[in-house]
Design a protein around this motif. Structure first.
Motif, PDB file in Angstrom:
ATOM      1  N   THR A 146     -38.255   0.404  -2.295  1.00 33.47           N
ATOM      2  CA  THR A 146     -38.080  -0.201  -3.681  1.00 33.47           C
ATOM      3  C   THR A 146     -38.344  -0.385  -5.047  1.00 33.47           C
ATOM      4  O   THR A 146     -38.424  -0.372  -5.378  1.00 33.47           O
ATOM      5  N   GLY A 147     -39.878  -1.135  -4.105  1.00 25.37           N
ATOM      6  CA  GLY A 147     -40.775  -1.576  -5.061  1.00 25.37           C
ATOM      7  C   GLY A 147     -41.020  -0.809  -6.756  1.00 25.37           C
ATOM      8  O   GLY A 147     -40.866  -0.614  -7.562  1.00 25.37           O
ATOM      9  N   GLN A 148     -41.526   0.206  -5.234  1.00 25.53           N
ATOM     10  CA  GLN A 148     -42.024   1.799  -6.742  1.00 25.53           C
ATOM     11  C   GLN A 148     -41.071   1.987  -7.335  1.00 25.53           C
ATOM     12  O   GLN A 148     -40.824   2.160  -8.018  1.00 25.53           O
ATOM     13  N   GLN A 149     -39.957   2.962  -6.834  1.00 25.35           N
ATOM     14  CA  GLN A 149     -38.576   3.256  -7.148  1.00 25.35           C
ATOM     15  C   GLN A 149     -38.188   2.457  -8.729  1.00 25.35           C
ATOM     16  O   GLN A 149     -37.865   3.145  -9.403  1.00 25.35           O
ATOM     17  N   LEU A 150     -38.217   0.982  -8.643  1.00 25.48           N
ATOM     18  CA  LEU A 150     -37.872   0.236  -9.878  1.00 25.48           C
ATOM     19  C   LEU A 150     -38.706   0.255 -10.940  1.00 25.48           C
ATOM     20  O   LEU A 150     -38.962   0.680 -11.997  1.00 25.48           O
ATOM     21  N   VAL A 151     -40.512  -0.051 -10.208  1.00 27.32           N
ATOM     22  CA  VAL A 151     -41.355   0.752 -11.192  1.00 27.32           C
ATOM     23  C   VAL A 151     -40.949   2.247 -11.996  1.00 27.32           C
ATOM     24  O   VAL A 151     -41.245   2.203 -12.927  1.00 27.32           O
ATOM     25  N   ILE A 152     -40.900   3.053 -11.129  1.00 26.33           N
ATOM     26  CA  ILE A 152     -40.496   4.631 -11.773  1.00 26.33           C
ATOM     27  C   ILE A 152     -39.452   4.938 -12.272  1.00 26.33           C
ATOM     28  O   ILE A 152     -38.917   5.069 -13.117  1.00 26.33           O
ATOM     29  N   ASN A 153     -38.348   4.215 -12.307  1.00 32.76           N
ATOM     30  CA  ASN A 153     -37.205   4.453 -13.462  1.00 32.76           C
ATOM     31  C   ASN A 153     -37.654   3.305 -13.967  1.00 32.76           C
ATOM     32  O   ASN A 153     -36.894   3.870 -15.431  1.00 32.76           O
ATOM     33  N   LYS A 154     -38.128   2.181 -14.452  1.00 28.15           N
ATOM     34  CA  LYS A 154     -38.345   1.860 -15.730  1.00 28.15           C
ATOM     35  C   LYS A 154     -39.072   2.821 -15.907  1.00 28.15           C
ATOM     36  O   LYS A 154     -39.001   2.663 -17.744  1.00 28.15           O
ATOM     37  N   LYS A 155     -40.522   3.560 -16.577  1.00 26.28           N
ATOM     38  CA  LYS A 155     -40.995   3.890 -16.822  1.00 26.28           C
ATOM     39  C   LYS A 155     -40.601   5.742 -17.234  1.00 26.28           C
ATOM     40  O   LYS A 155     -40.702   5.740 -18.216  1.00 26.28           O
ATOM     41  N   LEU A 156     -39.805   6.201 -16.108  1.00 29.30           N
ATOM     42  CA  LEU A 156     -38.914   7.414 -16.632  1.00 29.30           C
ATOM     43  C   LEU A 156     -37.746   6.947 -17.526  1.00 29.30           C
ATOM     44  O   LEU A 156     -37.868   7.974 -17.994  1.00 29.30           O
ATOM     45  N   SER A 157     -37.330   6.055 -17.937  1.00 25.15           N
ATOM     46  CA  SER A 157     -36.160   6.024 -18.502  1.00 25.15           C
ATOM     47  C   SER A 157     -36.903   6.065 -20.691  1.00 25.15           C
ATOM     48  O   SER A 157     -36.105   6.086 -20.328  1.00 25.15           O
ATOM     49  N   SER A 158     -37.986   5.351 -20.351  1.00 18.13           N
ATOM     50  CA  SER A 158     -38.547   5.162 -21.535  1.00 18.13           C
ATOM     51  C   SER A 158     -39.664   6.847 -21.870  1.00 18.13           C
ATOM     52  O   SER A 158     -40.325   6.493 -22.388  1.00 18.13           O
ATOM     53  N   MET A 159     -39.445   7.470 -20.580  1.00 21.10           N
ATOM     54  CA  MET A 159     -39.895   8.809 -21.081  1.00 21.10           C
ATOM     55  C   MET A 159     -39.426   9.879 -22.429  1.00 21.10           C
ATOM     56  O   MET A 159     -38.854   9.801 -22.414  1.00 21.10           O
TER      57      MET A 159
END
Length: 420
Positions: free
Chosen positions: A322-335
């Motif tokens: 869950t923690g990883q997914q929150l970070v990944i989602n944030k990173k990918l949303s600004s990709m």
């Protein structure tokens, strides 16, 4: 049938991976023991966090593929629609070339998630193996069963008693060895330890010492993680112990809840691939949705019937994901998709250069292919609309079909349209 749990797994791929993970688990336990907190529960938590951090690059790659697929799939579907029903070799080759151009543009492939999954699956299976058979991989836990094991092997009737217990029923063996004894004792419930001590008073001292040491290792937040929550629950109900009942329910409930949150985060709308007009994609999406619903429920069930240590692993793994997914989602949303496409083109052209092929503007080719498909779809729509309007025009005030008056009316309407 169950294998000998204490003997380290020798299954192809999974066995060597389990051995490596077992070494890591042993190092973590020894580290905690040096700090004066030799806890299997805490070892499982740290072990799970380390493993998922190691697998983080693979997780990012999978999620990035999903993000790019959401942008890419409309183009793929347009190409598939363009060549729908065309089975000739030329059409199939053109469809393949145009599809590959789109995949290259987005830096993906039809098997984009296969490699990460092939790497992750043996690790996950090996994780279960290590956590479920702790004495096989942690030296100090195995050593805690001695000298009781040696005494059991030389005590008349002790072997028969062990083989007749409920804990022994999950094992199928050809011979009775020290590993057999440790495997059975490792699954013993509190009642079985007490019964064993009563049946063999000569072993009671060694039994009490072994049981006390194992409890010191196994108790975590007031729970004996070597026992199943189901056994804790039934024992708590019989004894009327509310705290034990609550403790028995906490791990399965937390496991189901954290799994559900993790699944929801991974299934965010922006991370989903488009399935419009694609029956196969729609079917896969439906199957995935069903699986995502069933996983938390299955997690609750298995957490009841397996040792609580497995439940701790599931809870912590879901929290880490869950923690990883929150970070990944944030990173990918600004990709920046365009920047990624540019990098993919450069990477693709480097591969072409190694093969002695000229560079190719993948982005333009892929966009042109999609644009052509959309243009053809628009032209076909316009043509159908014109036919419909013409039919309606000629049917206005029409006489009996096939009559002389009907034919004369058609000629009259044709002349009127030409004048316009």
């Amino acid at each position: 049938m169950s294998a000998i749990f204490l003997t380290q797994n020798t299954t192809f791929i999974i066995g060597p991976v389990a051995k490596l993970l077992g070494l890591l688990m042993n190092i973590i336990f020894e580290f905690l023991n040096a700090l004066g907190i030799p806890s299997i529960g805490l070892s499982i938590i740290l072990f799970t966090i380390v493993i998922y951090m190691i697998m983080l690059p693979l997780t990012i790659k999978q999620q990035k593929f999903s993000k790019m697929s959401a942008k890419m799939n409309p183009e793929i579907q347009a190409i598939q629609k363009k060549y729908k029903g065309k089975q000739d070799q030329v059409s199939m080759m053109k469809m393949n070339d145009e599809t590959n151009a789109v995949y290259a543009k987005y830096g993906t492939s039809p098997t984009g998630t296969c490699l990460p999954m092939l790497i992750q699956l043996p690790i996950l299976f090996a994780l279960y193996r290590v956590i479920y058979a702790i004495p096989a991989y942690i030296d100090k836990v195995k050593a805690a069963f001695y000298p009781l094991v040696t005494n059991i092997m030389s005590t008349a009737g002790a072997q028969e008693f062990l083989m007749g217990t409920d804990s022994a029923k999950q094992f199928v063996r050809q011979e009775f060895t020290e590993n057999t004894v440790i495997d059975i004792l490792n699954k013993f419930s509190v009642a079985e330890w007490a019964s064993f001590s009563e049946q063999f008073p000569s072993l009671s001292g060694a039994i009490d010492t072994t049981h006390t040491t194992l409890n010191h290792f196994n108790y975590f937040l007031g729970l004996n993680i070597s026992e199943t929550p189901w056994h804790m629950l039934t024992s708590g109900i019989q004894a009327g112990a509310v705290l034990i009942i609550v403790g028995a329910l906490i791990i399965p409930v937390l496991s189901g809840l954290t799994q559900w949150i993790s699944v929801k985060l991974m299934a965010q709308p922006e991370m989903q691939t488009s399935t419009n007009g694609n029956d196969m994609a729609s079917s896969m999406a439906s199957s995935m949705k069903m699986m995502n619903t069933m996983m938390p429920l299955m997690s609750i069930y298995f957490c009841f019937i397996l040792p609580a240590g497995m439940g701790i692993y599931w809870v912590i793994s879901a929290l880490v994901r869950t923690g990883q997914q929150l970070v990944i989602n944030k990173k990918l949303s600004s990709m920046d998709i365009e920047e990624e496409i540019k990098k993919n083109i450069e990477k693709y052209n480097r591969k072409r250069e190694k093969k002695g092929l000229p560079p190719q503007k993948i982005s333009n080719v892929a966009r042109m292919n999609t644009k052509n498909v959309q243009k053809e779809e628009t032209s076909e729509t316009d043509r159908q609309e014109q036919i419909k309007k013409s039919t309606e025009y000629y049917n206005r005030g029409a006489a009996k079909p096939g009559s002389l008056a009907a034919k004369a009316r058609m000629v009259e309407q044709f002349n009127e349209r030409n004048k316009k």
